[in-house]
Structure formats: structure tokens, C-alpha cells
Design a protein around this motif. Sequence first.
Motif: not given
Length: 471
Positions: A221-223, A232-234, A239-242, A467-471
Motif C-alpha cells: 500500500q502507498p505510504v 494536488v495529486g503528487v 503510486s499510479r502503477r498500483t 462491474m469488472t474494472f482494472a483496479m
Amino acid sequence: MSDKGSSSGGSRGAVKAEEVILGGEKNAQSHYVDTYWENGAHVLDVHQLQAGDAGVKTASDGVMVLIPQPSSDPNDPLNWSPIKKHIILTVISIVAFMPDFGSSMVALATAAWCAAATSFESYMAARILNGFFSIVAQAGGLMFIQDIFFFHEHPRKINIWSGAIIVSPYLGPLITAFIINKLKWPVAFWVFTAFTALCWLLVVGFMDETIYNRNIPRERQPVPKSRLLRLVGVEQWRSRRTRQSFGQAIMRPIIAISKLPVLLCTIYYFLNFAWIIGVNATISIWLTSIYKFTPYNLGMFYFAPTIGSLLGAGVGHWLHDLVGKLYMKRHNGVITPEARLLIIWLASPLMAVSILVLGFALEHTWHYMAIAVFCAIQVAGIMIATVALNAYLLDAYPEGSGEVGAWIVVGRTLGGFMATYIEINWVTKSGLVNAFGAQTGITAAAGLIIVFLGLFGQKIRQKQGRMTFAM
């Protein structure tokens, strides 16, 4: 009920649940999880679980099963303090209120633009941009509620958030009436700008990222490091690869609307909210032209629908839970998403009868208090129906909380947009009784959608799957 969970086991088991991974931690003590199984229902009474489900976490009463089962990670939003959770709920509710009276930085800028506009073209451009950037909290509120509150808490939290949305088109004009009675109209938009600035400060001061991927282990999990960086989304970018790609995210609304219950609920809301806006527009014109209301008088009239929305929210605070508890009592502690729709059997007749009476009241120039009463009843009906629809879709598709909430807003927006174009010409050409009578028939016919979902919704969901999503 408290968000803190206690562990319990049941002895009179009636339902078999699957063994899963929760936040990457295998729950060896419990087979009960935040998932739907063969009958598409949730077991909320711990006594109805099997003996093998020992260790299930419950609410403070020791009976109500917590869904989802919270992980042991302190960063899990389900484990946040009640104070933090309710601050976030309050902020999203206030921000959701603003579009009809903006909330992002762009919304703040466009609100000021509205106030400073010196031509109709400039004003309209500002309003279009303001609407585009102000709708986020109305379309995405269900995501926050799903992320930080447990299943049994959802109806009351949705009721608070939806109440802010429904009351906003009425409380805004009411406040504005006091302003323009003494001051020039741009002052109202400067007040709007100040409120929008307040919303922005509330977001910056109190909001936090609530997403928590329960499909990956805790150690992956992202810390969380900085709340402002998350705002602001930084941190999300790091952690976008998760998570899913942009292309996969674009497909989510399409996947959601492909589910028949989502489509039907959107149509139902479209067919009902249209007349909320249509009736409102007609009343405004008739009160000023026939009843000779001044702008101030018209603003004061909005006390009626404001009271109606607050009455619907007040009644709903207890009624939605009461219906759910009675359903559980009759079904051995089990509740299905379709149980949330039962209350619409009350809301739809309220709206239909109100529209019909309002047609006669306006046609025959009844006392304006009669118009006020039935206008309030219609708004109370849509308030109750709004919560029920959102609760139903959230129960049925918790994995698509943002998408189902957005589609309900689509129904609301398209209905209102359509009504503003056809309403006045319709009532002028056909007469108030005939036009409102037809709208009553449409409202009643839309109620058949709810009957259909009540009878076949569960089977449809089983056949179409989740619903089947990628995440």
C-alpha cells in the motif's frame, strides 16, 4: 453506531460466504467479507453467520456486521476516527450545495467572473464554465461515502449529502432575495464568490485522499506522507502503477451504464427530476405574472421547497434505516440492495399527486399557500427518492460508487435541461391541467421502473455480474 469493530462469531448460520484476501491480509478467522454471493445479499446480523465465521468484526452493538471488514492498517479510511470521517462528509456536502447557489479554484474564478460580467454573453460564458467545474462533489460524493463509512451507515450519510444537493436550488434564491431586495444583483454573485472561496479553503484545510485498494497487500500500500501532496495529486502520481491507466478509467462509466439497473435508475431519475425543474419554472412565471409577486416575494416563496427538502431529509434520516431494519427482521438478518427501493413506493405517489394538484392550483389561481404546500411535498418526494436510488446503486455496485453516482447526476442534469426547454411552451399551448396531468402520468409510469427492479433487479444483477474494472 461506532466505527470501531469488535470480533464475534455466529452459531445459527444460514449463509455461506467466500474466503478472501482483505487488504492483502488473509482473514483466517472469518469467511465473511465485503462481497455479494449467490443470492446477491448481505448478512448484517452476526447471529445468522455460520460457526466457521468466527472473528467477524461488528459494530459496537455486537450484532451489526461491519461491511467492508476493516483491515488492520491504520491508514485504511475505514479505521479513521469518526470526527475525521464526518468532517470530510460535511465538507463534501457543503461543496455539493454550492453549484446551484463551485468549489474548485476554477469555480472560484468563474464565480467572480459572473459577478463582474458586463454583458449577457460574458455572464453566460462564466456560468457555463462555473457549472462544468462545480459539479465534482455532486457527482463524486458517493465515492467518499463508500470509502470511509460502513455499509449500514450509508443511507444516513447519503441522506446528508443528497440533502445539500436538493436544497441548493431553493435556498440559493431565498438568500439572494434578501440581497437583491436592497442591493444590486452583482452583489449576490460576489456573495456566491465568497462562499465558493470558503469551500475551497475547506477542501484545502480538511479533505484527504480516501481511496484504499483492498486488492493489494498492506506492505504494498502507498505510504501516506503529505496530505497537501495528496490534495494536488503528487502522491497519487507516484503510486499510479498500483492503479488503472487513463484509458481503463475512461471505460468505467461505460461499464457502469451497461448494467441494466444503473440505466433504469438513471432513466427513472431523469423522468422525475425533469418535473421538479419544470414545475419550479412554471410556478416562478405564474407567481410573477398572475399573482403579481415581486422578485423579493418570489424569493420568499422558496421557503416552501426549502422546507420540503429539509422535511424529506429529516424523515429520511430515520425512515431509510427503519425500512432496512424491518426488511432484515423479515428475512433473517439478510438485506438485498432492492430493499432500498421500497421507500420509493412512498416517494413516487407523493410527487405524482403533487404535480397533479399544482396543475389545478395554478390553472384556477388557488391561494398561493396551496401552491407552496404541494411544491414542498413534491420536493420532499424527490429528496426521499434521491437517497433511495443512490443507496440502492451503492449497495448493488460498491465497486462503481463514483460511476453510479455520476450517472444519477446525468439523469438529474439532462432532466432539468430538457424541462427548461419544453415546459413553458407546453403549459402555454396545452394548459396547466393538461400539461401537469401528462407529467403526473409520466411520473406514475416511471414508478413502474421501481416495481420492475424490485421484482427482477436481483436476478438481473446475478446474470450481468458485477462491474469488472482494472483496479
